[in-house]
Design a protein around this motif. Structure first.
Motif, PDB file in Angstrom:
ATOM      1  N   VAL A  32       0.837  -1.208   0.000  1.00 34.62           N
ATOM      2  CA  VAL A  32       0.000   0.000   0.000  1.00 34.62           C
ATOM      3  C   VAL A  32       0.867   1.251   0.000  1.00 34.62           C
ATOM      4  CG1 VAL A  32      -1.829   1.255   1.206  1.00 34.62           C
ATOM      5  CG2 VAL A  32      -1.911  -1.228   1.089  1.00 34.62           C
ATOM      6  N   VAL A  33       2.033   1.187   0.638  1.00 35.51           N
ATOM      7  CA  VAL A  33       2.965   2.316   0.543  1.00 35.51           C
ATOM      8  C   VAL A  33       3.312   2.576  -0.921  1.00 35.51           C
ATOM      9  CG1 VAL A  33       5.345   3.045   0.999  1.00 35.51           C
ATOM     10  CG2 VAL A  33       3.932   2.179   2.861  1.00 35.51           C
ATOM     11  N   VAL A  46      -1.311   5.773   5.988  1.00 36.72           N
ATOM     12  CA  VAL A  46      -2.429   5.219   5.215  1.00 36.72           C
ATOM     13  C   VAL A  46      -2.235   3.716   5.030  1.00 36.72           C
ATOM     14  CG1 VAL A  46      -3.521   5.181   2.929  1.00 36.72           C
ATOM     15  CG2 VAL A  46      -3.037   7.358   4.060  1.00 36.72           C
ATOM     16  N   ALA A  47      -1.016   3.289   4.733  1.00 35.49           N
ATOM     17  CA  ALA A  47      -0.732   1.869   4.557  1.00 35.49           C
ATOM     18  C   ALA A  47      -0.961   1.095   5.850  1.00 35.49           C
ATOM     19  CB  ALA A  47       0.707   1.679   4.079  1.00 35.49           C
ATOM     20  N   THR A  48      -0.570   1.676   6.972  1.00 37.92           N
ATOM     21  CA  THR A  48      -0.757   1.012   8.260  1.00 37.92           C
ATOM     22  C   THR A  48      -2.233   0.807   8.558  1.00 37.92           C
ATOM     23  OG1 THR A  48       1.293   1.985   9.106  1.00 37.92           O
ATOM     24  CG2 THR A  48      -0.285   1.179  10.741  1.00 37.92           C
ATOM     25  N   ALA A  49      -3.051   1.855   8.315  1.00 34.90           N
ATOM     26  CA  ALA A  49      -4.487   1.759   8.568  1.00 34.90           C
ATOM     27  C   ALA A  49      -5.160   0.796   7.600  1.00 34.90           C
ATOM     28  CB  ALA A  49      -5.125   3.143   8.455  1.00 34.90           C
ATOM     29  N   THR A  50      -4.795   0.861   6.333  1.00 31.46           N
ATOM     30  CA  THR A  50      -5.376  -0.040   5.333  1.00 31.46           C
ATOM     31  C   THR A  50      -5.000  -1.480   5.632  1.00 31.46           C
ATOM     32  OG1 THR A  50      -5.229   1.727   3.688  1.00 31.46           O
ATOM     33  CG2 THR A  50      -5.537  -0.516   2.858  1.00 31.46           C
ATOM     34  N   SER A  51      -3.758  -1.683   6.044  1.00 24.80           N
ATOM     35  CA  SER A  51      -3.293  -3.013   6.429  1.00 24.80           C
ATOM     36  C   SER A  51      -4.133  -3.572   7.565  1.00 24.80           C
ATOM     37  CB  SER A  51      -1.828  -2.931   6.852  1.00 24.80           C
ATOM     38  OG  SER A  51      -1.449  -4.046   7.611  1.00 24.80           O
ATOM     39  N   ALA A  52      -4.473  -2.723   8.535  1.00 28.65           N
ATOM     40  CA  ALA A  52      -5.268  -3.192   9.676  1.00 28.65           C
ATOM     41  C   ALA A  52      -6.641  -3.679   9.216  1.00 28.65           C
ATOM     42  CB  ALA A  52      -5.410  -2.078  10.706  1.00 28.65           C
ATOM     43  N   LEU A  53      -7.261  -2.956   8.263  1.00 26.63           N
ATOM     44  CA  LEU A  53      -8.560  -3.379   7.748  1.00 26.63           C
ATOM     45  C   LEU A  53      -8.446  -4.719   7.019  1.00 26.63           C
ATOM     46  CD1 LEU A  53     -11.536  -2.890   7.222  1.00 26.63           C
ATOM     47  CD2 LEU A  53     -10.896  -1.563   5.191  1.00 26.63           C
ATOM     48  N   VAL A  54      -7.424  -4.870   6.193  1.00 24.34           N
ATOM     49  CA  VAL A  54      -7.211  -6.138   5.483  1.00 24.34           C
ATOM     50  C   VAL A  54      -7.014  -7.267   6.492  1.00 24.34           C
ATOM     51  CG1 VAL A  54      -5.635  -7.391   3.948  1.00 24.34           C
ATOM     52  CG2 VAL A  54      -6.311  -5.044   3.410  1.00 24.34           C
ATOM     53  N   MET A  55      -6.263  -6.999   7.555  1.00 21.21           N
ATOM     54  CA  MET A  55      -6.013  -8.017   8.571  1.00 21.21           C
ATOM     55  C   MET A  55      -7.289  -8.420   9.292  1.00 21.21           C
ATOM     56  SD  MET A  55      -2.342  -7.220  10.327  1.00 21.21           S
ATOM     57  CE  MET A  55      -2.614  -5.480  10.603  1.00 21.21           C
ATOM     58  N   VAL A  56      -8.168  -7.456   9.581  1.00 26.59           N
ATOM     59  CA  VAL A  56      -9.421  -7.773  10.263  1.00 26.59           C
ATOM     60  C   VAL A  56     -10.231  -8.777   9.455  1.00 26.59           C
ATOM     61  CG1 VAL A  56     -11.708  -6.849  10.822  1.00 26.59           C
ATOM     62  CG2 VAL A  56      -9.679  -5.716  11.678  1.00 26.59           C
ATOM     63  N   VAL A  57     -10.410  -8.483   8.171  1.00 30.91           N
ATOM     64  CA  VAL A  57     -11.238  -9.351   7.334  1.00 30.91           C
ATOM     65  C   VAL A  57     -10.561 -10.706   7.131  1.00 30.91           C
ATOM     66  CG1 VAL A  57     -12.404  -9.584   5.116  1.00 30.91           C
ATOM     67  CG2 VAL A  57     -12.242  -7.339   6.206  1.00 30.91           C
ATOM     68  N   ASN A  58      -9.283 -10.692   6.777  1.00 27.94           N
ATOM     69  CA  ASN A  58      -8.569 -11.955   6.567  1.00 27.94           C
ATOM     70  C   ASN A  58      -8.556 -12.816   7.829  1.00 27.94           C
ATOM     71  OD1 ASN A  58      -7.972 -11.417   3.910  1.00 27.94           O
ATOM     72  ND2 ASN A  58      -5.847 -10.867   4.258  1.00 27.94           N
ATOM     73  N   ALA A  59      -8.221 -12.194   8.964  1.00 25.07           N
ATOM     74  CA  ALA A  59      -8.110 -12.962  10.209  1.00 25.07           C
ATOM     75  C   ALA A  59      -9.472 -13.463  10.668  1.00 25.07           C
ATOM     76  CB  ALA A  59      -7.475 -12.094  11.294  1.00 25.07           C
ATOM     77  N   ALA A  60     -10.521 -12.646  10.497  1.00 27.45           N
ATOM     78  CA  ALA A  60     -11.863 -13.082  10.895  1.00 27.45           C
ATOM     79  C   ALA A  60     -12.312 -14.275  10.057  1.00 27.45           C
ATOM     80  CB  ALA A  60     -12.851 -11.928  10.751  1.00 27.45           C
ATOM     81  N   PHE A  61     -12.086 -14.199   8.763  1.00 28.76           N
ATOM     82  CA  PHE A  61     -12.495 -15.285   7.878  1.00 28.76           C
ATOM     83  C   PHE A  61     -11.682 -16.551   8.168  1.00 28.76           C
ATOM     84  CE2 PHE A  61     -12.445 -17.389   3.605  1.00 28.76           C
ATOM     85  CZ  PHE A  61     -13.791 -17.727   3.579  1.00 28.76           C
TER      86      PHE A  61
END
Length: 269
Positions: A32-33, A46-61
């Protein structure tokens, strides 16, 4: 960076989520950087925040499709999950005000030092000599007191909790297949408050207020493309996990840490 490239990289984040417990942070932050390089010094937050969102969905699934018999290994962790969340909220808030250079080189330094620690200290690639037993024979829960510091550092750097929880669980006696699977629910506890902080607040001065397509600090275009590539891979690999020898699995984890540290060090920000 076009959507096809981001989706292709999303395939890799899906694989790392299942095989190494990385919800996407180690891969997503450098990607994302690069994708948002036009934001200049604002690209890293921005990359750190976007990464966190990707991690939430991936980790939840990934957690949802993990066998219950594996998740039962988290019994006895007590207050670990809430303390992870508290630490993550503090780390995510602090990251909004940290200089971009500090956050970037802290990311590189932490990953590099972790890789050296795993390579040189017994307990990850080889059994700890003081016990004389293979790591998987004496599994123990992670101490709850580790929750707040793990959450704070992980959220500040945008890497999820796997870089700390996988080695810790490995040294606590779990084989790699279990340690990496349990990293997903632990990463979820870290990433959820980090995403909440990132979406709720206004962008810091380094981030343009308009015309960027951002939601808070999150780049929804990059996040969506990464997830489109990642989720099908997670579903397939959880149903048909590859058979990887434990030591090979551990060596591959270590190699991936080294690659990501190098990629972030070479990122032109």
């Amino acid at each position: 960076m076009d959507v096809v490239t981001l989706m292709a990289i999303g395939l890799l984040t899906g694989a790392t989520t299942v095989l190494f417990g990385f919800g996407g942070g180690f891969v997503a932050v450098p990607v994302v950087v690069w994708a948002d390089a036009a934001l200049g010094t604002a690209a890293l937050p921005v990359a750190t925040a976007t990464s966190a969102l990707v991690m939430v969905v991936n980790a939840a699934f990934a957690t949802a499709v993990t066998p219950r018999s594996v998740l039962l290994a988290l019994r006895g962790t007590g207050a670990l999950l809430p303390l992870l969340a508290v630490g993550a909220a503090a780390g995510a808030y602090a990251s909004r005000f940290a200089p971009a250079a500090l956050a970037r080189w802290a990311f590189v330094a932490y990953v590099a030092l972790t890789a050296l620690d795993l390579l040189l200290r017994p307990g990850f690639l080889r059994p700890a000599t003081r016990t004389g037993r293979a790591p998987e024979r004496d599994p123990r829960p992670l101490p709850a007191t580790a929750g707040a510091p793990i959450g704070a550092v992980a959220a500040f750097l945008g890497v999820g909790g796997s870089v700390m929880t996988v080695p810790a669980m490995r040294r606590a006696g779990h084989p790699m297949r279990v340690a990496t699977a349990l990293a997903n629910p632990l990463t979820l506890a870290v990433a959820l408050p980090a995403v909440a902080v990132s979406l709720a607040g206004s962008p810091p001065p380094a981030v343009p207020a308009s015309g960027t397509g951002l939601v808070g600090l999150v780049d929804p275009y990059a996040a969506g493309a990464l997830l489109l590539g990642a989720l099908p891979v997670i579903a397939v690999l959880r149903r048909r996990p590859p058979r990887i020898p434990d030591r090979v699995h551990a060596c591959a984890y270590l190699a991936l840490l080294a690659v990501v540290a190098l990629a972030m060090a070479l990122t032109p920000v």
